[in-house]
Design an enzyme around this catalytic site. Structure first.
Site: not given
Ligand code: G6P
Ligand code: MG
Length: 210
Positions: A7-9, A43-45, A50, A112, A114, A168
């Site tokens: 995972d990245l973040d 987180r991860g959403v 979100s 990830s 994201s 995480d």
């Molecule tokens: C990761 C983070 C999340 C975030 C998601 C989307 O999973 O943990 O907190 O909402 O990425 O990120 P983005 O950069 O696409 O808005």
């Molecule tokens: Mg994460």
């Protein structure tokens, strides 16, 4: 184990504070209550999911168009903050561990949610490092659905059973388990009942992936 999907973040680097600042700005502008505790639930959403969590505190409903505009506005502020990230945001521990895992012959990939994954990797100096990057741009369902990890395994040509997912977020462990992956959890992810390995620190991967 032949490959590791990270995972990245919250695993490779820390963007929580930037997400917080950008969501807070949007929430304040719209008179919606938002705090760090709500931020932790993101987180991860995915970005749109979100926003739905943030709108639980709103006193009116928003149209699909308004939601699209809000998500775009949040992302614009977030991307501005990401521009401040640099290779200094990659810790020696993470960098040295990744280098050692590569020396040991593991394929290394990112999984990830994201859509900013490639930009973040570039900012921290890992733009060309991973064997594959599976992110928010190639999935339709975000964690706890396993799609992002299944795509990562497909990109590197390995079976889920031969890959370890490092996460995480509890939603990430859920996703890994659903996809048939072993998992290594950091922080709150260690509390998930189906986590395979509990890591005290990122470098502990060197004791599992020998
Ligand atoms: C990761 C983070 C999340 C975030 C998601 C989307 O999973 O943990 O907190 O909402 O990425 O990120 P983005 O950069 O696409 O808005
Ligand atoms: Mg994460």
């Amino acid at each position: 184990m032949k490959a590791i999907i990270f995972d990245l973040d919250g695993v490779i680097c820390f963007t929580d504070k930037y997400h917080y600042i950008a969501w807070k700005k949007l929430a304040d502008k719209n008179g919606i209550y938002f705090d760090e505790e709500i931020n932790n639930r993101l987180r991860g959403v995915s970005r749109m999911d979100s926003l739905e969590i943030i709108l639980e505190r709103a006193d009116r409903t928003y149209t699909a168009e308004e939601k699209e505009a809000m998500a775009a506005e949040k992302n614009a502020s977030y991307v501005e903050l990401l521009k401040e990230m640099s290779p200094a945001d990659l810790s020696d521990e993470v960098k040295n561990t990744l280098d050692e895992l590569r020396n040991r012959g593991y394929k290394l990939a990112i999984g990830s949610s994201s859509k900013n994954t490639k930009m973040i990797l570039k900012q921290i100096g890992l733009g060309e490092f991973f064997d594959a990057v599976s992110d928010g741009t190639n999935i339709t369902k975000s964690k706890p659905d396993p799609e992002v990890f299944l795509k990562a395994a497909e990109f590197i040509g390995e079976n889920p059973a031969d890959c370890l997912v490092v996460e995480d977020a509890k939603a990430g462990i859920e996703a890994a388990t659903a996809g048939g992956f072993k998992s290594a959890g950091l922080g709150e992810a260690t509390e998930h009942p189906s986590v395979t390995y509990k890591l005290g620190s990122f470098k502990d991967l060197l004791e599992i992936c020998i």
